[in-house]
Write an enzyme that holds these catalytic residues in place. Structure first.
Site, mmCIF file in Angstrom:
data_model
loop_
_atom_site.group_PDB
_atom_site.id
_atom_site.type_symbol
_atom_site.label_atom_id
_atom_site.label_comp_id
_atom_site.label_asym_id
_atom_site.label_seq_id
_atom_site.Cartn_x
_atom_site.Cartn_y
_atom_site.Cartn_z
ATOM 1 N N GLU B 60 0.831 -1.214 0.000
ATOM 2 C CA GLU B 60 0.000 0.000 0.000
ATOM 3 C C GLU B 60 0.859 1.256 0.000
ATOM 4 O O GLU B 60 0.541 2.247 -0.660
ATOM 5 C CB GLU B 60 -0.921 0.028 1.229
ATOM 6 N N HIS B 129 -11.809 -4.561 8.837
ATOM 7 C CA HIS B 129 -12.329 -4.537 7.472
ATOM 8 C C HIS B 129 -13.534 -3.612 7.358
ATOM 9 O O HIS B 129 -14.263 -3.680 6.378
ATOM 10 C CB HIS B 129 -12.753 -5.946 7.026
#
Lengths: 325, 324
Positions: B60, B129
């Site tokens: 990322e 999440h």
């Protein structure tokens, strides 16, 4: 340019000498408290910025960190604008917002330096990515210190650049210190160039105090990159004479490494190239003339910085967002 | 008018932008994986090639940093994070680098990057999440943060974000993906920084963000049946948010409820409440109401999730409270 070229070695010598003279002057101005922004000097390490940038074209990009006066100058950045920036003046290369650690010269491919170590490594990869997408064969150079190799940025970027065969040079200026901590206090092995191998990138360990050797290695890497053969990792071994920040010698600020310094001072990259130039038949007077010209250039930059205006208070709110273009 | 789902609208914005501007590219983890992004990126790689629409290694930080670097040298990247939670691994390039870049270099260099992330609440996906972290990014000068709630805005805000010239966080919500709405053809922009009045009203101003704007619409219908006339504002842009529109509405109604499906402490609702209390105190007829998530991590088990998530019922209860 060839390393044996008549014009290359004098130009490397002049650039290294300019960087040295500028930084010594900055050091004095910091000591005199005329400059207050933190300045990280690269005295002793000039051969790397100089050698790498000599292998680049104007359109190629370089990305640096907090110790980037040399990168800025070697890439062709304007000296008075850099000096004014360090003085916090509105005429500075970042209009007084950046200081010594945040230099930019976009017209010559320097799009910004920042002090969070390793931060510009993925940015350089992005410039390489842009080059691949535009097919313009521009090369991007990430300059970073040995400390940055410990950051996640570095490992992730090596993989990304390798996988997509991006035109990137990873130039690690290994001066063996991250602020006060020696490499051997932070890493089990002194093997930075080997970091490249698991990613399938050529990793070279070269003498970072030999401007010609740096130039040759960079030129080979640039040729590879332009040909679409992907990135190269250059570990350039050098030594930081002064402290992490400020003009004081590291010995004076409590980092006990007299023996190391005694070993490295004779490897001074400028003195080394001076000997070569003299052997080639240049005269002492000729070199002294170049030095005098450099000193005049530095003093003119200091004068420009001193006499330039400070930013206005109202300038605080400008440029938070770019106007649409 | 053409009807499209929210996810289709996002995809259409990507496709139109890729078609129109050679500087646009899309990268990130899961870009080739419909499982990650619903239909919002489906087959873009097939249409535009895997060089311009590329899935990335599990990096990322480098992926986002590379998008930022590419933007700095003149490209128009959209970098994708399939779960907003994962984007935290890229906070250095977003907050330290992209946000500061224009300012630090005196406006000589800017960062026209769009960082897209998805709030993936519910479905027993748990604490890592499901997070809605917009307030973290809205705190930072130099970033813009948009959160579309309708298919129309999902397309128009993405187009505006790519053309903005600054780092824009585009945050969409999986719970909105199947919602249908009118979506015009072609490239149009929804201006960044402009909220929208979804329903005019005179009794209370209800300002909502993202998924909560959809919940608020349900709440407003039910309240209307009881003759409670709510002015519903969809904030659309979280940073900078539309002070003019909100203030003029509160000036008219004298009451304010803020619905933001993120945590209450230090969030967008807190910022709006403090601003209105500070600037419009004398116009207020009642304390400001806030509908936010309780300050706990997202739980996994269904009954705990039901206790955790807020929606139309909570909005109705809060509106009733400020009308007392």
């Amino acid at each position: 340019m060839q390393a044996g070229n008549e014009t290359l070695r004098p130009s490397l010598w002049r650039m290294m000498s300019l960087i040295r003279a500028v930084e010594e002057r900055i050091g004095d101005l910091v000591a005199a408290k005329e400059i207050k922004t933190p300045c990280h000097l690269s005295i002793g390490q000039e051969a790397i910025a100089t050698g790498v940038c000599a292998a680049l074209d104007r359109e190629d990009t370089v990305w640096g960190g907090h110790r980037s006066h040399g990168h800025y100058l070697a890439k062709g950045g304007d000296l008075p604008a850099m000096m004014a920036e360090i003085f916090g003046k509105v005429t500075g290369c970042s209009k007084g917002r950046g200081g010594s650690m945040h230099l930019a010269a976009p017209t010559v491919g320097l799009f910004g330096t920042v002090p969070l170590v390793g931060a510009t490594i993925p940015l350089a990869v992005g410039a390489g990515l842009a080059s691949r997408l535009r097919r313009d064969h521009q090369v991007a150079v990430a300059f970073f210190g040995d400390g940055a190799t410990e950051e996640g940025h570095c490992a992730e970027s090596l993989n990304l650049a390798a996988f997509y065969h991006l035109p990137v040079l990873f130039v690690c200026e290994n001066n063996f210190y991250s602020t006060h901590m020696a490499l051997k206090e932070r890493r089990l092995k002194d093997n930075l160039a080997e970091m490249a191998q698991p990613y399938g990138i050529p990793g070279l360990c070269i003498d970072g105090n030999d401007a010609c050797a740096v130039f040759e290695a960079a030129r080979t890497a640039v040729t590879r990159a332009r040909a679409g053969e992907g990135p190269t990792f250059l570990e350039c071994r050098t030594y930081r004479w002064r402290g992490h920040v400020g003009p004081a010698w590291d010995l004076e600020v409590g980092a006990h490494r007299r023996a190391e310094l005694d070993e490295w001072l004779p490897k001074d990259p400028i003195a080394r190239l001076t000997r070569v130039l003299l052997e080639e038949g240049r005269s002492e007077q000729e070199l002294a003339g170049w030095c005098a010209a450099i000193q005049r250039e530095v003093e003119a930059a200091v004068d420009f910085a001193r006499t330039s205006p400070l930013p206005d208070d109202s300038d605080l709110f400008r440029h938070i967002y770019a106007t649409r273009r | 008018m053409r009807r499209r789902t929210y996810a289709q609208a996002i995809r259409e914005a990507h496709a139109d932008l890729l078609r129109q501007d050679p500087r646009v590219f899309v990268c990130g983890q899961g870009v080739w994986n419909p499982w990650y992004a619903g239909t919002s990126l489906q087959d873009l790689d097939k249409e535009f090639g895997r060089e311009r629409v590329f899935d990335c290694p599990v990096s990322e930080n480098a992926t986002t940093g590379a998008a930022i670097g590419a933007a700095i040298v003149g490209m128009r990247p959209i970098v994708f994070h399939a779960r907003m939670d994962f984007m935290l691994l890229a906070v250095d390039p977003i907050v330290n680098q992209a946000a500061n870049w224009s300012y630090l270099f005196g406006g000589q260099v800017n960062v026209p990057v769009v960082i897209r992330s998805v709030i993936n609440r519910g479905g027993e996906q748990g604490a890592q999440h499901s997070q809605a972290l917009q307030a973290l990014f809205a705190h930072v000068p130099g970033l813009k943060v948009v959160m579309p709630a309708t298919p129309h805005d999902a397309k128009g805000l993405l187009i505006a974000a790519v053309r903005d010239g600054n780092p824009v966080l585009y945050i969409d919500d999986r719970w909105l993906y199947e919602q249908e709405g009118d979506v015009p053809e072609g490239l149009y922009e929804v201006p960044i920084g402009a909220a929208a009045i979804r329903r005019p009203g005179k009794d209370v101003t209800l300002v909502a963000t993202s998924y909560m704007a959809a919940e608020a619409a349900k709440a407003v219908e039910q309240l209307a049946e009881r003759d409670i006339d709510v002015e519903l504002i969809d904030l659309r842009t979280i940073k900078p948010w539309d002070r003019n529109l909100l203030y003029s509405s509160v000036g008219k109604t004298g009451r304010l409820v803020i619905a933001d499906a993120a945590w209450m402490s230090g969030g967008i609702a807190a910022d709006i409440a403090a601003s209105v209390a500070g600037d419009l105190f004398h116009a207020l007829k009642a304390p400001i109401g806030r509908v936010c998530l309780p300050d706990v991590p997202a739980p996994t088990s269904a009954p705990l999730e039901r206790a955790y998530y807020v929606g139309a019922e909570d909005i109705i209860a809060t509106v009733e409270k400020v009308l007392l």
